[in-house]
Design an enzyme around this catalytic site. Structure first.
Site, PDB file in Angstrom:
ATOM      1  CE1 TYR A 143      -3.443   2.743   0.317  1.00 36.80           C
ATOM      2  CE2 TYR A 143      -2.691   3.090   2.561  1.00 36.80           C
ATOM      3  CZ  TYR A 143      -3.465   3.475   1.491  1.00 36.80           C
ATOM      4  OH  TYR A 143      -4.270   4.593   1.581  1.00 36.80           O
ATOM      5  CD  GLU A 327     -11.829   1.414   2.674  1.00 35.93           C
ATOM      6  OE1 GLU A 327     -10.784   1.315   3.343  1.00 35.93           O
ATOM      7  OE2 GLU A 327     -11.845   1.648   1.453  1.00 35.93           O
TER       8      GLU A 327
HETATM    9  C1  3EB Z   1      -8.463   5.594   5.457  1.00 39.48           C
HETATM   10  O1  3EB Z   1      -9.401   6.322   5.768  1.00 39.48           O
HETATM   11  C2  3EB Z   1      -8.821   4.196   5.070  1.00 39.48           C
HETATM   12  O2  3EB Z   1      -5.697   5.240  -0.361  1.00 39.48           O
HETATM   13  O3  3EB Z   1      -7.243   5.863  -1.773  1.00 39.48           O
HETATM   14  C3  3EB Z   1      -9.866   4.828   2.313  1.00 39.48           C
HETATM   15  C4  3EB Z   1     -10.189   5.418   1.088  1.00 39.48           C
HETATM   16  C5  3EB Z   1      -8.571   4.421   2.554  1.00 39.48           C
HETATM   17  C6  3EB Z   1      -9.214   5.613   0.119  1.00 39.48           C
HETATM   18  C7  3EB Z   1      -6.879   5.453  -0.665  1.00 39.48           C
HETATM   19  C8  3EB Z   1      -7.594   4.633   1.567  1.00 39.48           C
HETATM   20  C9  3EB Z   1      -7.920   5.214   0.356  1.00 39.48           C
HETATM   21  O4  3EB Z   1      -7.292   5.957   5.482  1.00 39.48           O
HETATM   22  C10 3EB Z   1      -8.186   3.750   3.832  1.00 39.48           C
END
Ligand code: 3EB
Length: 340
Positions: A143, A327
């Site tokens: 990631y 999520e």
């Molecule tokens: C967060 O809130 C959870 O890397 O595009 C949520 C939505 C999350 C988009 C991205 C990551 C992304 O950090 C993870």
């Protein structure tokens, strides 16, 4: 033979509306009006994440007005009717020199080229699918490699990687290439942040040297007097910290709390209510055994018998922080219209 309808240029440029349908795969409209679709389940083009519920294969379809043209550029396949543009960038990171970081950079660089040459340069929403998103390779989590390539591409294309970033989600799949789906239009949407959460593009470097590039939500004019709200992937994060470690029910509640805050702010901005039971949800569950608990909490909060509950999709996917078990993303439209 009847004459072709006369369409005034002003009608095309002002408001050829964007239409969304969540459909069973067999019910997709023809390529003449279909801008694109993200398929989940067992379709040939489906993202590599198992659909836990409901049964079947589903497509999130974006449908345009007028003539839709399908094209390819670099790693991007896309379609546009001159007003709206939907596409997907696909790169096999396992076969890319420089790995996932380089593959992500290439996906975004190509999609930004498509947008720059189009009449629809403004991103409304991105959906990112990354194989084995939590796995460590070459000393860093995948990631984080994805975030580095994404941020670099935004900066080099002179697109803001901070305030005003597009709404997005990033999920981990079991197999398949890196896939970045995108939807764009002629006018920039309004980015919305959640005051309960640190903006992701301002996360401390403890979560990675390059911050994620996304806003919590975006509000867009989609023509015909309607507005769309795109709520990014939303998890059990308050401030910048993961809440309720190990407790999937409370993580589901916290995610829905965060979505509630975004709905409220967006409703004020739009001057119309984005009600919880009028959104289209996609729920990503890390451990497939948690599906009943997650669904139970979701239906307790949003309702069990409404359209939101009937249309919600539950997918088995990894979430980009190891402690996150669920999520939830959503989108919706005002004025609300029941598309039966
Ligand atoms: C967060 O809130 C959870 O890397 O595009 C949520 C939505 C999350 C988009 C991205 C990551 C992304 O950090 C993870």
């Amino acid at each position: 033979m009847t004459a072709a309808p006369v369409t005034s240029p002003s009608r095309i440029s002002a408001a050829a509306p964007l239409v969304f349908r969540r459909l069973q795969l067999g019910n997709l409209p023809s390529d003449h009006t279909l801008l694109g679709a993200r398929v989940v389940g067992s379709g040939a083009d489906a993202i590599g994440a198992t659909l836990l519920a409901p049964a079947g294969s589903w497509a999130d379809a974006w449908i345009g007005d007028g003539q839709v043209e399908h094209r390819q550029h670099g790693c991007v396949r896309y379609a546009s009717n001159g007003e709206w543009l939907h596409g997907v960038a696909e790169v096999d990171d396992a076969a890319t020199d420089g790995g996932l970081r380089a593959a992500t950079y290439r996906a975004y660089a190509d999609l930004f080229e498509v947008l720059a040459r189009s009449d629809s340069p403004h991103l409304l929403r991105l959906w990112n699918y990354v194989t084995d998103i939590n796995r460590e390779t070459d000393g860093s989590e995948r990631y984080r490699q994805f975030n580095a390539g994404r941020q670099q591409a935004f900066l080099e294309a002179e697109r803001s990687a901070f305030e005003g970033s597009p709404a997005a989600c990033a999920l981990g799949t079991r197999s398949g290439p890196l896939r970045v789906y995108f939807l764009a239009g002629r006018r920039a949407p309004l980015a919305i942040e959640n005051p309960r959460q640190v903006s992701a593009y301002r996360y401390p470097t403890a979560y990675g040297p390059r911050a994620p590039t996304f806003s919590r939500a975006a509000l867009a004019d989609i023509g015909a007097g309607r507005q769309a709200l795109f709520i990014s992937g939303t998890a059990s994060i308050v401030g910048h910290e993961t809440m309720h470690l190990g407790d999937v029910r409370r993580q589901t509640q916290e995610s829905l709390n965060n979505i509630g805050v975004l709905r409220e702010i967006a409703s004020q901005r739009a001057g119309a209510g984005f009600d919880a039971d009028q959104l289209i949800y996609t729920v990503y569950v890390r451990r497939s055994d948690d599906i009943d608990a997650v669904r139970g909490e979701f239906e307790r909060v949003v309702g069990a018998t409404n359209r939101a509950a009937r249309e919600a999709l539950y997918l088995h996917a990894d979430i980009c922080r190891a402690g996150l078990l669920v999520e939830i993303e959503a989108h919706g439209f005002v004025p609300f219209e029941d598309p039966t």
